[in-house]
Design a protein around this motif. Structure first.
Motif, mmCIF file in Angstrom:
data_model
loop_
_atom_site.group_PDB
_atom_site.id
_atom_site.type_symbol
_atom_site.label_atom_id
_atom_site.label_comp_id
_atom_site.label_asym_id
_atom_site.label_seq_id
_atom_site.Cartn_x
_atom_site.Cartn_y
_atom_site.Cartn_z
ATOM 1 N N SER A 42 -75.500 15.276 10.880
ATOM 2 C CA SER A 42 -75.435 16.669 11.324
ATOM 3 C C SER A 42 -75.676 17.620 10.161
ATOM 4 N N ALA A 43 -75.061 17.307 9.019
ATOM 5 C CA ALA A 43 -75.248 18.143 7.834
ATOM 6 C C ALA A 43 -76.689 18.074 7.356
ATOM 7 N N ALA A 44 -77.271 16.879 7.406
ATOM 8 C CA ALA A 44 -78.668 16.714 6.996
ATOM 9 C C ALA A 44 -79.599 17.468 7.930
ATOM 10 N N LEU A 45 -79.253 17.509 9.218
ATOM 11 C CA LEU A 45 -80.061 18.243 10.198
ATOM 12 C C LEU A 45 -80.007 19.744 9.926
ATOM 13 N N THR A 46 -78.819 20.254 9.633
ATOM 14 C CA THR A 46 -78.669 21.678 9.322
ATOM 15 C C THR A 46 -79.519 22.061 8.115
ATOM 16 N N ALA A 189 -89.540 20.455 -0.900
ATOM 17 C CA ALA A 189 -88.170 20.501 -0.387
ATOM 18 C C ALA A 189 -88.136 20.154 1.092
ATOM 19 N N ALA A 190 -89.172 20.583 1.827
ATOM 20 C CA ALA A 190 -89.244 20.266 3.254
ATOM 21 C C ALA A 190 -89.447 18.769 3.472
ATOM 22 N N VAL A 191 -90.288 18.168 2.637
ATOM 23 C CA VAL A 191 -90.502 16.719 2.709
ATOM 24 C C VAL A 191 -89.197 15.981 2.407
ATOM 25 N N ALA A 192 -88.512 16.401 1.335
ATOM 26 C CA ALA A 192 -87.264 15.749 0.937
ATOM 27 C C ALA A 192 -86.198 15.896 2.014
ATOM 28 N N ALA A 193 -86.126 17.081 2.632
ATOM 29 C CA ALA A 193 -85.123 17.308 3.683
ATOM 30 C C ALA A 193 -85.369 16.395 4.872
ATOM 31 N N TYR A 194 -86.643 16.216 5.232
ATOM 32 C CA TYR A 194 -86.973 15.314 6.343
ATOM 33 C C TYR A 194 -86.577 13.877 6.002
ATOM 34 N N LEU A 195 -86.896 13.446 4.781
ATOM 35 C CA LEU A 195 -86.578 12.071 4.380
ATOM 36 C C LEU A 195 -85.070 11.850 4.331
ATOM 37 N N HIS A 196 -84.329 12.857 3.865
ATOM 38 C CA HIS A 196 -82.863 12.743 3.836
ATOM 39 C C HIS A 196 -82.312 12.594 5.250
ATOM 40 N N PHE A 197 -82.860 13.367 6.175
ATOM 41 C CA PHE A 197 -82.373 13.279 7.558
ATOM 42 C C PHE A 197 -82.694 11.915 8.156
ATOM 43 N N CYS A 198 -83.919 11.423 7.900
ATOM 44 C CA CYS A 198 -84.289 10.097 8.409
ATOM 45 C C CYS A 198 -83.369 9.020 7.843
ATOM 46 N N THR A 199 -83.061 9.118 6.553
ATOM 47 C CA THR A 199 -82.156 8.143 5.924
ATOM 48 C C THR A 199 -80.778 8.200 6.570
ATOM 49 N N ALA A 200 -80.282 9.416 6.818
ATOM 50 C CA ALA A 200 -78.963 9.578 7.433
ATOM 51 C C ALA A 200 -78.934 8.964 8.832
ATOM 52 N N ILE A 201 -79.990 9.216 9.619
ATOM 53 C CA ILE A 201 -80.053 8.652 10.976
ATOM 54 C C ILE A 201 -80.194 7.134 10.919
ATOM 55 N N GLU A 202 -81.026 6.650 10.006
ATOM 56 C CA GLU A 202 -81.229 5.209 9.868
ATOM 57 C C GLU A 202 -79.918 4.508 9.526
ATOM 58 N N THR A 208 -72.889 2.855 12.179
ATOM 59 C CA THR A 208 -71.986 3.467 13.167
ATOM 60 C C THR A 208 -72.770 3.772 14.441
ATOM 61 N N PRO A 209 -73.364 2.761 15.033
ATOM 62 C CA PRO A 209 -74.277 3.000 16.161
ATOM 63 C C PRO A 209 -73.552 3.428 17.431
ATOM 64 N N ASN A 210 -74.253 4.225 18.211
ATOM 65 C CA ASN A 210 -73.857 4.492 19.597
ATOM 66 C C ASN A 210 -75.145 4.704 20.373
ATOM 67 N N ASP A 211 -75.045 4.793 21.677
ATOM 68 C CA ASP A 211 -76.251 4.892 22.508
ATOM 69 C C ASP A 211 -77.090 6.123 22.164
ATOM 70 N N THR A 212 -76.432 7.220 21.868
ATOM 71 C CA THR A 212 -77.150 8.459 21.543
ATOM 72 C C THR A 212 -77.930 8.312 20.243
ATOM 73 N N LEU A 213 -77.292 7.734 19.235
ATOM 74 C CA LEU A 213 -77.951 7.533 17.948
ATOM 75 C C LEU A 213 -79.160 6.611 18.071
ATOM 76 N N ILE A 214 -78.998 5.537 18.807
ATOM 77 C CA ILE A 214 -80.101 4.587 18.967
ATOM 78 C C ILE A 214 -81.258 5.241 19.716
ATOM 79 N N ALA A 215 -80.926 6.018 20.734
ATOM 80 C CA ALA A 215 -81.979 6.715 21.488
ATOM 81 C C ALA A 215 -82.710 7.711 20.592
ATOM 82 N N LEU A 216 -81.962 8.460 19.769
ATOM 83 C CA LEU A 216 -82.577 9.423 18.849
ATOM 84 C C LEU A 216 -83.424 8.693 17.816
ATOM 85 N N PHE A 217 -82.921 7.604 17.292
ATOM 86 C CA PHE A 217 -83.690 6.814 16.324
ATOM 87 C C PHE A 217 -85.030 6.401 16.924
#
Length: 246
Positions: A42-46, A189-202, A208-217
């Motif tokens: 969530s923080a990475a998304l913000t 910075a935009a590239v780095a922010a995207y990569l940070h968010f992808c890493t966080a989701i990955e 800490t998987p749940n159905d929502t996270l897997i669907a978003l992934f």
């Protein structure tokens, strides 16, 4: 435990507009489920959203392109053609004429993966439509089916309008490139922010998987594949020595 890993995408090789579009589409996928993906993602998304707003703000400072209105018209025209193709296919699927119904069925199976193409980001839509046309022209059965339904000209005009849009889009980007100094400084910075968010989701999807996270992934991974398809078709093609960004 299955180790989930995003498909390769050379994010830094994308154009500034490509980075913005990728980030915007990713944000739109994640925002509706932000309360269910965990505090770190969530923080990475913000942060990603903030940086992307800075990026588009810099892009908007560029001189307004004379091509913008022409692009709107061409995009509307090609969207109208694909909508008419879909409408005609759907109509003939209900035909009492077995020949026309069979032709419609053949085309429906082919067009099905491209049904929502008009809703994609403009650059992605262009690439996907070009791919569709290439496959269509490589199959005589599809061309014959279109002729049977009397819609072969729609495929011709769609290809023409898509090519015209692509040329205009590239011309506009060349014009923008003369005014993108500010946006260029924000792009890393935009590239780095995207990569940070992808890493966080990955990591969240793995630990800490749940159905929502897997669907978003999975949705984010499909988006990455679409942008990667543009790379292998000659747009923003990565050099062989580079390692795919995750």
């Amino acid at each position: 435990m299955e180790n989930l890993s995003f498909s390769p995408l050379y994010v830094a090789k994308l154009t500034i507009n490509g980075n913005y579009s990728l980030n915007k589409s990713t944000i739109e996928l994640a925002k509706p489920v932000v309360s269910e993906i965990g505090p770190i993602p969530s923080a990475a998304l913000t942060y990603l959203e903030t940086i992307n707003q800075n990026l588009v703000g810099s892009m908007n400072k560029s001189k307004k392109s004379a091509f913008t209105e022409e692009l709107k018209i061409l995009d509307k025209e090609r969207d109208t053609d694909i909508a008419e193709i879909k409408r005609m296919i759907s109509s003939f699927l209900k035909s009492s004429d077995p020949t026309k119904k069979s032709a419609a069925s053949t085309l429906q199976l082919f067009v099905a993966p491209y049904w929502g193409v008009a809703k994609l980001a403009h650059d992605i839509e262009t690439g996907v439509m070009a791919e569709m046309q290439t496959k269509y022209k490589a199959r005589p059965d599809l061309m014959a089916a279109a002729t049977t339904l009397g819609i072969e000209n729609l495929f011709v005009t769609l290809e023409t309008k898509n090519a015209a849009f692509d040329l205009k889009y590239k011309n506009r980007n060349e014009e923008y490139s003369e005014h993108e100094t500010s946006a260029s400084t924000i792009k890393p910075a935009a590239v780095a922010a995207y990569l940070h968010f992808c890493t966080a989701i990955e990591q969240a999807a793995n630990f800490t998987p749940n159905d929502t996270l897997i669907a978003l992934f999975n949705k984010m991974d499909e988006l990455r594949k679409k942008y990667h398809a543009l790379e292998i078709n000659g747009k923003d093609t990565p050099s062989a020595e580079n390692t795919p960004a995750r």
